[in-house]
Design a protein around this motif. Sequence first.
Motif, PDB file in Angstrom:
ATOM      1  N   VAL A 168     -10.396  -8.474  -1.237  1.00 28.53           N
ATOM      2  CA  VAL A 168      -9.587  -7.252  -1.204  1.00 28.53           C
ATOM      3  C   VAL A 168      -9.554  -6.549  -2.556  1.00 28.53           C
ATOM      4  O   VAL A 168      -9.781  -5.330  -2.645  1.00 28.53           O
TER       5      VAL A 168
ATOM      6  N   CYS B  66      -8.278  -2.229   7.254  1.00 29.01           N
ATOM      7  CA  CYS B  66      -7.640  -3.264   6.439  1.00 29.01           C
ATOM      8  C   CYS B  66      -7.685  -4.635   7.105  1.00 29.01           C
ATOM      9  O   CYS B  66      -7.748  -5.673   6.429  1.00 29.01           O
TER      10      CYS B  66
ATOM     11  N   MET C  43      -2.457  -6.073   5.768  1.00 26.98           N
ATOM     12  CA  MET C  43      -2.676  -6.429   4.366  1.00 26.98           C
ATOM     13  C   MET C  43      -1.579  -7.390   3.894  1.00 26.98           C
ATOM     14  O   MET C  43      -0.436  -7.328   4.337  1.00 26.98           O
TER      15      MET C  43
ATOM     16  N   LEU D 132      -6.044   4.267   5.275  1.00 27.48           N
ATOM     17  CA  LEU D 132      -5.821   2.825   5.389  1.00 27.48           C
ATOM     18  C   LEU D 132      -5.369   2.514   6.810  1.00 27.48           C
ATOM     19  O   LEU D 132      -4.207   2.717   7.165  1.00 27.48           O
TER      20      LEU D 132
ATOM     21  N   GLN E  25       0.035  -5.390  -1.188  1.00 25.56           N
ATOM     22  CA  GLN E  25       0.878  -4.210  -1.008  1.00 25.56           C
ATOM     23  C   GLN E  25       1.624  -3.867  -2.297  1.00 25.56           C
ATOM     24  O   GLN E  25       1.896  -2.692  -2.576  1.00 25.56           O
TER      25      GLN E  25
ATOM     26  N   LEU F 100      -2.534  -0.931   8.101  1.00 23.12           N
ATOM     27  CA  LEU F 100      -1.989  -1.323   6.799  1.00 23.12           C
ATOM     28  C   LEU F 100      -1.162  -2.592   6.892  1.00 23.12           C
ATOM     29  O   LEU F 100      -1.128  -3.402   5.958  1.00 23.12           O
TER      30      LEU F 100
END
Length: 454
Positions: free
Chosen positions: A212, A204, A251, A245, A256, A248
């Motif tokens: 994304v 990520c 991100m 992922l 999210q 994470l």
Amino acid sequence: MNRTLKQQIMLIDDDQDLLEEIADTLELAGHRVMSFERADLALPHITSQFNGVIVCDIRMPKMNGLELLDHAINLDPELPVIMITGHGQVAEATMAMKAGAYDFLEKPVAPERLLATLSRALEKRQLAQEVRALKGRVGEDQLSARLIGNAKSTQQLREQVATLTPLNVDLIVRGETGSGKDVIARALHDLGPRGQGPFVAVNCAALPETLVDSAFFGHEKGAFTGADQVHVGYFEAANGGTLFLDELESMSLNFQVRLLRVLENREITRLGGSKNIKLDMRVVAAVKGELDQLVKAEKLRADLVYRLNIASIDIPPLRARKSDVELLFMHFCERAASLHQREVPQLSAPLRHNLTRYDWPGNVRELKNAAERFVIGLPLQWSKEPLQNQGAELGDLPLDDAVGAFEKSYIEQALTHHRGNVTQTAEALGVPRKKLYLRMKKYNLDKAHFDTNG
């Protein structure tokens, strides 16, 4: 077939006289029998670990035999259930066989047929239990080969992974950089029910924010400038398998939100498209740091954490399981030696001591790199701070190791001074050449390494 485990026969019939008659027949034949006059009383004893066969009447008050059969088959489809039917009750016997019964016996029950049917059913059950146990052992062996170590925390980690592997739940893997979060995710996938499906790993932190949505959701042809063809995103690519992922917390909070919606609805729509695509995937998310601190720092959304954190795995850092370091180091040395077609050099006492003394801030990844450098002959590089010099460490070593370390170092210094000339070195040390050669062999010293003229 030899039955190494004592098998039982669970006998269920509301006719007490028939129950006792069949039980006597079975016990005289050497079987262990559990008798119940009502099906509901037998339920607590029916488990997937039950090593035996169930013999049950169909027509009983409160809970009939077909209901008990359904309960048993749902619990363990490989559990043989033999139904007893009244004379002429063909329809009920047919229903039982379609529902998964192993066989049926018609009243009055002939002892010869009863024993013959039970013999086959018990063999089937024994075989199923043995295969299941073997698969369990294979799974444990595979897990031990992936998560190497004997430290208590490593054993607990393997147990936790083994517990979560067969479950179809999303989860969070937490650990420091280089601790092996990807190894855990891969084990959960490969050894679980989704092992034949795709494993899609996403870093990520490496994804630009502008890409994304397209990367995860995919897009239809013409969805935006440059979208010349259909693109399948990570969500869709992981359908039927596992989406991993990594990092994470890197991100954006906005993405999210969209990730949370996908996790809750299990469907997506490609960019530029209108068709809803159903998803069947397991999501394993890896993070660095404490979850509550990441939420507080606005790196993770609290609602996403609640959704993903159905289960979690915390990987202990390498410094917390020092007893595993040398074992892991040798494992990586053997892999590197195979890759580079070299022999694994002998570990000196000081090196072994350094391995367990160092804190390994880069965890298993740093240890793996150190092992590869060691095998190809490069000096080890410590990422945090250099260890104390060898002389300061000797006082912490066992006497035999300290003496050996000093002797090896002393011979190395002499060989360096005499540029690998064994005769001159032996004379300087005051030992016969043969004795020096034996010491050099013991410490894996090659005179060519000290010949600066070569």
